[in-house]
Design an enzyme around this catalytic site. Sequence first.
Site, PDB file in Angstrom:
ATOM      1  N   GLY A 129       0.839  -1.194   0.000  1.00  0.00           N
ATOM      2  CA  GLY A 129       0.000   0.000   0.000  1.00  0.00           C
ATOM      3  C   GLY A 129       0.870   1.238   0.000  1.00  0.00           C
ATOM      4  O   GLY A 129       2.071   1.163   0.277  1.00  0.00           O
ATOM      5  N   CYS A 179       5.199  -6.245   1.731  1.00  0.00           N
ATOM      6  CA  CYS A 179       5.601  -4.836   1.713  1.00  0.00           C
ATOM      7  C   CYS A 179       4.869  -4.052   2.811  1.00  0.00           C
ATOM      8  O   CYS A 179       5.099  -4.309   3.983  1.00  0.00           O
ATOM      9  CB  CYS A 179       5.366  -4.259   0.316  1.00  0.00           C
ATOM     10  SG  CYS A 179       6.345  -2.783   0.019  1.00  0.00           S
ATOM     11  N   TYR A 180       3.971  -3.145   2.474  1.00  0.00           N
ATOM     12  CA  TYR A 180       3.244  -2.412   3.522  1.00  0.00           C
ATOM     13  C   TYR A 180       2.536  -3.399   4.460  1.00  0.00           C
ATOM     14  O   TYR A 180       2.469  -3.174   5.672  1.00  0.00           O
ATOM     15  CB  TYR A 180       2.229  -1.452   2.881  1.00  0.00           C
ATOM     16  CG  TYR A 180       1.431  -0.662   3.893  1.00  0.00           C
ATOM     17  CD1 TYR A 180       1.952   0.490   4.471  1.00  0.00           C
ATOM     18  CD2 TYR A 180       0.143  -1.066   4.274  1.00  0.00           C
ATOM     19  CE1 TYR A 180       1.231   1.219   5.413  1.00  0.00           C
ATOM     20  CE2 TYR A 180      -0.596  -0.348   5.210  1.00  0.00           C
ATOM     21  CZ  TYR A 180      -0.036   0.801   5.771  1.00  0.00           C
ATOM     22  OH  TYR A 180      -0.756   1.509   6.703  1.00  0.00           O
ATOM     23  N   HIS A 230       8.127  -7.816  -3.511  1.00  0.00           N
ATOM     24  CA  HIS A 230       6.862  -8.215  -4.143  1.00  0.00           C
ATOM     25  C   HIS A 230       7.027  -9.548  -4.873  1.00  0.00           C
ATOM     26  O   HIS A 230       7.416  -9.564  -6.035  1.00  0.00           O
ATOM     27  CB  HIS A 230       6.403  -7.137  -5.128  1.00  0.00           C
ATOM     28  CG  HIS A 230       5.899  -5.911  -4.449  1.00  0.00           C
ATOM     29  ND1 HIS A 230       4.619  -5.808  -3.948  1.00  0.00           N
ATOM     30  CD2 HIS A 230       6.518  -4.746  -4.138  1.00  0.00           C
ATOM     31  CE1 HIS A 230       4.457  -4.637  -3.369  1.00  0.00           C
ATOM     32  NE2 HIS A 230       5.595  -3.972  -3.473  1.00  0.00           N
ATOM     33  N   GLU A 282       4.856 -11.304  -6.165  1.00  0.00           N
ATOM     34  CA  GLU A 282       3.844 -11.479  -7.216  1.00  0.00           C
ATOM     35  C   GLU A 282       4.261 -10.925  -8.574  1.00  0.00           C
ATOM     36  O   GLU A 282       3.667 -11.278  -9.585  1.00  0.00           O
ATOM     37  CB  GLU A 282       2.519 -10.842  -6.774  1.00  0.00           C
ATOM     38  CG  GLU A 282       2.491  -9.313  -6.661  1.00  0.00           C
ATOM     39  CD  GLU A 282       3.040  -8.783  -5.329  1.00  0.00           C
ATOM     40  OE1 GLU A 282       3.704  -9.551  -4.598  1.00  0.00           O
ATOM     41  OE2 GLU A 282       2.839  -7.592  -5.045  1.00  0.00           O
ATOM     42  N   SER A 335     -22.178  -8.938 -27.724  1.00  0.00           N
ATOM     43  CA  SER A 335     -21.421  -8.000 -28.565  1.00  0.00           C
ATOM     44  C   SER A 335     -20.432  -8.731 -29.466  1.00  0.00           C
ATOM     45  O   SER A 335     -19.924  -8.165 -30.417  1.00  0.00           O
ATOM     46  CB  SER A 335     -20.649  -7.030 -27.678  1.00  0.00           C
ATOM     47  OG  SER A 335     -19.589  -7.723 -27.024  1.00  0.00           O
ATOM     48  N   ASP A 358     -16.090 -11.655 -23.356  1.00  0.00           N
ATOM     49  CA  ASP A 358     -16.908 -11.823 -22.152  1.00  0.00           C
ATOM     50  C   ASP A 358     -18.338 -12.230 -22.499  1.00  0.00           C
ATOM     51  O   ASP A 358     -18.853 -13.214 -21.961  1.00  0.00           O
ATOM     52  CB  ASP A 358     -16.925 -10.530 -21.319  1.00  0.00           C
ATOM     53  CG  ASP A 358     -15.529 -10.028 -21.023  1.00  0.00           C
ATOM     54  OD1 ASP A 358     -14.591 -10.839 -21.129  1.00  0.00           O
ATOM     55  OD2 ASP A 358     -15.377  -8.847 -20.695  1.00  0.00           O
ATOM     56  N   LYS A 411      -9.848 -11.611 -16.460  1.00  0.00           N
ATOM     57  CA  LYS A 411      -9.971 -11.760 -17.913  1.00  0.00           C
ATOM     58  C   LYS A 411      -9.291 -13.033 -18.434  1.00  0.00           C
ATOM     59  O   LYS A 411      -9.845 -13.739 -19.273  1.00  0.00           O
ATOM     60  CB  LYS A 411      -9.335 -10.534 -18.586  1.00  0.00           C
ATOM     61  CG  LYS A 411      -9.607 -10.426 -20.051  1.00  0.00           C
ATOM     62  CD  LYS A 411     -10.902  -9.707 -20.282  1.00  0.00           C
ATOM     63  CE  LYS A 411     -11.229  -9.552 -21.740  1.00  0.00           C
ATOM     64  NZ  LYS A 411     -12.459  -8.763 -21.931  1.00  0.00           N
TER      65      LYS A 411
END
Length: 529
Positions: A64, A91-92, A179, A181, A233, A237, A385
């Site tokens: 954060g 981290c934070y 991090h 990730e 559409s 999705d 996604k």
Amino acid sequence: MSSNSQLEKERVPSIVILDFGSQYSELIARRIRETEVYSIVMGYSTSAEQLRELAPKGIILSGGPNSVYEEGAPLSDPEIWNLGIPILGVCYGMQVMVQQLGGRVTSAIGKAEYGKAPLHVDDPTALLTNVESGSTMWMSHCDAVEELPDGFVRLARTSNTLEAAIALHSRNFYGVQFHPEVVHSIDGMIMIRNFVYNICCCQPNWTTSAFIDEAIANVRSQVGDKKVLLALSGGVDSSTLAFLLKKAIGNQLTCMFIDQGFMRKGEPEFLMEFFDEKFNINVQYINARKRFISKLQGITDPEEKRRIIGTEFIRVFEEESIKLGPFDYLAQGTLYPDVIESSGTNIDPKTGDRIAVKIKSHHNVGGLPKDLQFKLVEPLRMLFKDEVRKVGRALGLPEEIVGRHPFPGPGLAIRILGEVTDEKLNCLRDADLIVREEIKQAGLYHEIWQAFAVLLPVCSVGVMGDQRTYDWPIVVRCVSSEDGMTADWSRLPDSLLEIMSNRIVNEVQGVNRVVLDITSKPPGTIEWE
Ligand code: XMP
């Protein structure tokens, strides 16, 4: 629109990420899901009581933007430390852990670290099992742990940060200043796996097929024998949703495809052929081309164009749904990032308050109004996604749909600058097709985020044969990107650009010049509008 009690039926997350406002909170959730473990993001102030009820197997405190020692800095409910659940602070999040458990965090003036740093592992067990000493981790912090809370030990350090990874082994509390990730953290995924499997004892049960089975069962029990309407559409999705709903409720599903007249060449025909004829999904084709183009007459302002298209879309949808209905449910392809954003888990870096992030206005255009009298069916609402793509593939959607480049709701209307006319639309459609054909022919389609043509409403002089021409230019816009938020222009081979340019000026009526957009985002945007 009334919501429903879908959440109650949703699966219990194995890992809960408490979001302290890091740009990487979603990424942590995605990385954990890559290990086939289900994780969700919740606000940092989620109470220990809520967490006890949810009973995840592990909790991660995200990074954060705040300093934990500042007044008003966001902290966890102090009771979370008594839940008996393993906790990893990133981290934070690690600084919150240290501060709340009696240690000390201070500003790391002169020792702040941004970017790659080799990690020296002191304790290669638990969280750091199989993490190679010396392997690169991604740092981004200007505060550091000065004093560990009682019982904590150091697991690893970097040259600038003594307490780069820490643990209270007896209670399964871990903290990392880097991090794990992000892709630059070479052994980051090893660490994440260690946490979810070895420390939290999660099971690998978040798989595409398990998701599909659960989603189908949930939709069936939610909808019963009622009728569902879906605005199709042709994007990933809504297409995935159509396939999923067809499987779940068969002919209770009606899709509505509104042709605004701004689609790419051959697309409306392809969509109808594919869904309606080949897969026997009931798609009602609404030809609204004349309505849309006539509303845009004389309109040159980009925001005004978007507003008009958005409003007209809602009108057509309302009129046609009455004609085709009545329907009890409306299916929407809402995805997890929208759910996180609209639930307001983001944090004001100055005040630490939770704020709802304003999604860029244009991404909402083409959406549906909030006061339609439908109940919502949103089976994709917990997916990212890339997970939707996997579900789409597993349900049998072809690569042509699953792997296609993003395409804006208002379509080619925002790729024609100034007034939109039929003549310009036809011209742009032809140019756009050539760009896409040539990118595919060169085998680059899947390496590129978006490749398209833009029509500029200015004329310049050219010569063709013995004739002087005074025609429009076409801009070729090709970008690489991870998520559309930032982008770089694609370095295409000269030979490919040459073919594109030749084909466009030779084959497209009304164009005598081709230019290449070499602007990154920022400062440019991907679309020209
Ligand atoms: P910009 O132009 O803001 O675009 O850099 C970022 C990404 O968003 C897409 N985009 C849209 N997508 N409806 C959508 O679904 C829209 O109205 C819309 N406008 C832009 C754009 O193509 C790019 O991928």
